[in-house]
Design an enzyme around this catalytic site. Structure first.
Site, short mmCIF file in Angstrom:
data_model
loop_
_atom_site.label_atom_id
_atom_site.label_comp_id
_atom_site.label_asym_id
_atom_site.label_seq_id
_atom_site.Cartn_x
_atom_site.Cartn_y
_atom_site.Cartn_z
N ASP A 159 -6.63 15.23 -5.20
CA ASP A 159 -6.29 13.87 -4.74
C ASP A 159 -7.56 13.17 -4.27
O ASP A 159 -8.15 13.58 -3.27
CB ASP A 159 -5.29 14.04 -3.56
CG ASP A 159 -4.99 12.73 -2.87
OD1 ASP A 159 -5.13 11.67 -3.49
OD2 ASP A 159 -4.58 12.79 -1.69
N GLY A 193 -6.93 20.94 -2.74
CA GLY A 193 -5.78 20.88 -1.82
C GLY A 193 -5.76 22.01 -0.81
O GLY A 193 -5.05 21.94 0.19
N HIS A 247 0.81 -1.22 0.00
CA HIS A 247 0.00 0.00 0.00
C HIS A 247 0.85 1.28 0.00
O HIS A 247 1.83 1.37 0.73
CB HIS A 247 -0.84 -0.05 1.28
CG HIS A 247 -1.98 0.87 1.33
ND1 HIS A 247 -2.20 1.70 2.39
CD2 HIS A 247 -2.99 1.10 0.46
CE1 HIS A 247 -3.31 2.40 2.18
NE2 HIS A 247 -3.80 2.05 1.02
P1 NAI Z 1 -11.67 13.88 -0.46
O1 NAI Z 1 -13.06 13.55 -0.91
O2 NAI Z 1 -11.46 14.33 0.91
O3 NAI Z 1 -11.07 15.01 -1.43
C1 NAI Z 1 -11.01 14.82 -2.83
C2 NAI Z 1 -10.48 16.08 -3.50
O4 NAI Z 1 -11.47 17.10 -3.44
C3 NAI Z 1 -9.23 16.67 -2.84
O5 NAI Z 1 -8.34 17.10 -3.83
C4 NAI Z 1 -9.75 17.87 -2.05
O6 NAI Z 1 -8.78 18.90 -1.98
C5 NAI Z 1 -10.91 18.28 -2.92
N1 NAI Z 1 -11.95 18.98 -2.16
C6 NAI Z 1 -12.68 18.49 -1.12
N2 NAI Z 1 -13.56 19.40 -0.69
C7 NAI Z 1 -13.38 20.50 -1.47
C8 NAI Z 1 -14.01 21.78 -1.57
N3 NAI Z 1 -14.99 22.15 -0.73
N4 NAI Z 1 -13.58 22.63 -2.51
C9 NAI Z 1 -12.58 22.29 -3.36
N5 NAI Z 1 -11.96 21.09 -3.34
C10 NAI Z 1 -12.36 20.22 -2.42
O7 NAI Z 1 -10.70 12.64 -0.76
P2 NAI Z 1 -11.01 11.08 -0.75
O8 NAI Z 1 -11.57 10.69 -2.08
O9 NAI Z 1 -11.82 10.75 0.46
O10 NAI Z 1 -9.54 10.46 -0.59
C11 NAI Z 1 -8.84 10.61 0.65
C12 NAI Z 1 -7.42 10.09 0.56
O11 NAI Z 1 -7.44 8.68 0.46
C13 NAI Z 1 -6.60 10.58 -0.63
O12 NAI Z 1 -5.36 11.04 -0.13
C14 NAI Z 1 -6.40 9.34 -1.50
O13 NAI Z 1 -5.18 9.34 -2.22
C15 NAI Z 1 -6.42 8.26 -0.44
N6 NAI Z 1 -6.75 6.95 -0.96
C16 NAI Z 1 -5.73 6.03 -1.10
C17 NAI Z 1 -5.99 4.75 -1.54
C18 NAI Z 1 -4.88 3.77 -1.73
O14 NAI Z 1 -5.15 2.60 -1.94
N7 NAI Z 1 -3.64 4.17 -1.67
C19 NAI Z 1 -7.36 4.31 -1.87
C20 NAI Z 1 -8.34 5.37 -1.74
C21 NAI Z 1 -8.04 6.64 -1.28
#
Ligand code: NAI
Length: 350
Positions: A174, A306, A116
């Site tokens: 992201d 971000g 991971h």
């Molecule tokens: P999230 O839904 O919190 O955010 C998604 C994106 O939307 C981000 O870029 C954030 O800056 C943007 N965003 C959120 N609210 C906003 C707003 N009000 N205005 C403007 N932009 C906004 O992210 P999510 O989908 O819950 O993912 C969380 C983390 O989990 C990420 O870092 C992702 O890489 C990680 N992840 C990793 C996995 C893996 O297997 N390595 C699998 C799934 C997620």
């Protein structure tokens, strides 16, 4: 419990070293987890330490990997991690991709056979701070229906993009390609709340509001998110010659086996296109213009991707540390590698 950044990082690093990871790998892993926690991404922070420690101690993460690097063309290369720890390999792969991009304008590096790799925004931020754009994506274990299906096939397959600006800001988009993370279903279960019918489906593929009936998550934006999820799986899985789609290994199935996951970095040097300074200045203008857009109903302002994570980090800095739940703090301080075995836990926990 409020922990200073370095204290939290040190506790996590020590646990990984006790599990068998070498100091440098333990340090890099703890750094990425701390990075996520201080930006409020707790799902990809300290909460993961127990699971990783168990997997390391059971041999499912190779502590002395026989890794290889092969530059396969002027702009491309493959890093094979021999199922070593995902974080140091994702960082090493990015270093190769950034070098290739600086030499040739673009650098594409496949990181294959790793565990991971966590919150992808860490890698996009690293590239942006080096004046590069990065598109990065990876596989995760199957828990999402393909559009129109009733069985899990793809993972939450995250994708992220980062870009520099002419000031201290940078774009860091992201996201997982699912409507919600599995953690939100667990939250609803424990709080006795229902969930919106747009988040998940039951064993027949029907939308559910009862979190106990969830059998699979759904992709963002229907068939469009499903297509995007597939793109992530093709580029970070099929292209790299690792198991893909429903064959991606489960995070919690057998902690003594390597996961064979794929992750790809696509790095672009703006200086080979419009020119670095023009790109950065233009990006700053775009962010200024977005910030000046009149807010819609229920919104205080338009944020760039971000921005909110950076505000959460500033808040943590001002408070003098990161809020960690007591149970996790007790575990981190203890001499136990793991307390609750992750073996046989629900497959949806990623
Ligand atoms: P999230 O839904 O919190 O955010 C998604 C994106 O939307 C981000 O870029 C954030 O800056 C943007 N965003 C959120 N609210 C906003 C707003 N009000 N205005 C403007 N932009 C906004 O992210 P999510 O989908 O819950 O993912 C969380 C983390 O989990 C990420 O870092 C992702 O890489 C990680 N992840 C990793 C996995 C893996 O297997 N390595 C699998 C799934 C997620």
């Amino acid at each position: 419990m409020l922990l200073a950044r370095e204290e939290l990082k040190e506790l996590m690093k020590n646990k990984f070293m006790a599990a068998g990871l070498h100091a440098d790998d333990a340090d890099k892993t703890a750094e990425v987890l701390t990075w996520a926690s201080e930006r409020g991404l707790h799902s990809h922070g300290e909460v993961r330490v127990e699971y990783y420690s168990e997997r390391i101690s059971k041999g499912g993460i190779t502590v002395d990997p026989n890794w290889t690097w092969e530059q396969t063309g002027p702009c491309s290369g493959m890093l094979d991690g021999d199922n070593g720890c995902g974080y140091p390999f994702a960082i090493k792969g990015l270093e190769y991709a950034m070098d290739l991009a600086k030499e040739n304008g673009i650098g594409i590096v496949g990181v294959r056979r790793v565990s991971h790799t966590g919150a992808l925004g860490y890698y996009t931020e690293m590239a942006a701070k080096n004046d590069l754009c990065l598109l990065t994506m990876c596989q995760s274990d199957p828990m999402v229906i393909p559009f129109g299906g009733a069985e899990p096939f793809y993972g939450t397959n995250p994708i992220a993009f980062g870009a520099p600006t002419a000031d201290e800001r940078f774009v860091n988009f992201d996201m997982a390609t699912t409507v919600q993370a599995w953690g939100k279903i667990l939250d609803a279960r424990s709080a006795g709340r229902s969930i919106p019918d747009t988040w998940a489906v039951d064993k027949d593929g029907c939308p559910v509001t009862d979190p106990h009936k969830v059998n699979a998550l759904v992709a963002i934006a229907g068939p469009k998110g499903y297509g995007l999820m597939m793109v992530v799986d093709i580029l970070s899985g099929v292209l790299l010659g690792v198991p893909a789609g429903k064959h991606v290994s489960s995070m919690y199935h057998d902690l003594s086996e390597g996961r064979n996951l794929g992750h790809i970095h696509i790095c672009i040097d703006p200086s080979r296109f419009c020119g670095l300074q023009e790109f950065k200045t233009h990006m700053s203008e775009v962010l200024d213009e977005l910030g000046a857009v009149k807010p819609g109903p229920g919104s205080d302002k338009v944020y760039y991707p971000g921005e909110r994570a950076l505000l959460r980090k500033a808040k943590a800095d001002a408070a003098g540390g990161i809020e960690v739940v007591d149970d996790i703090y007790e575990y981190l301080k203890s001499d136990k590698l793991y307390i609750n075995s992750w073996d046989h836990k629900n497959r949806f926990a990623e």
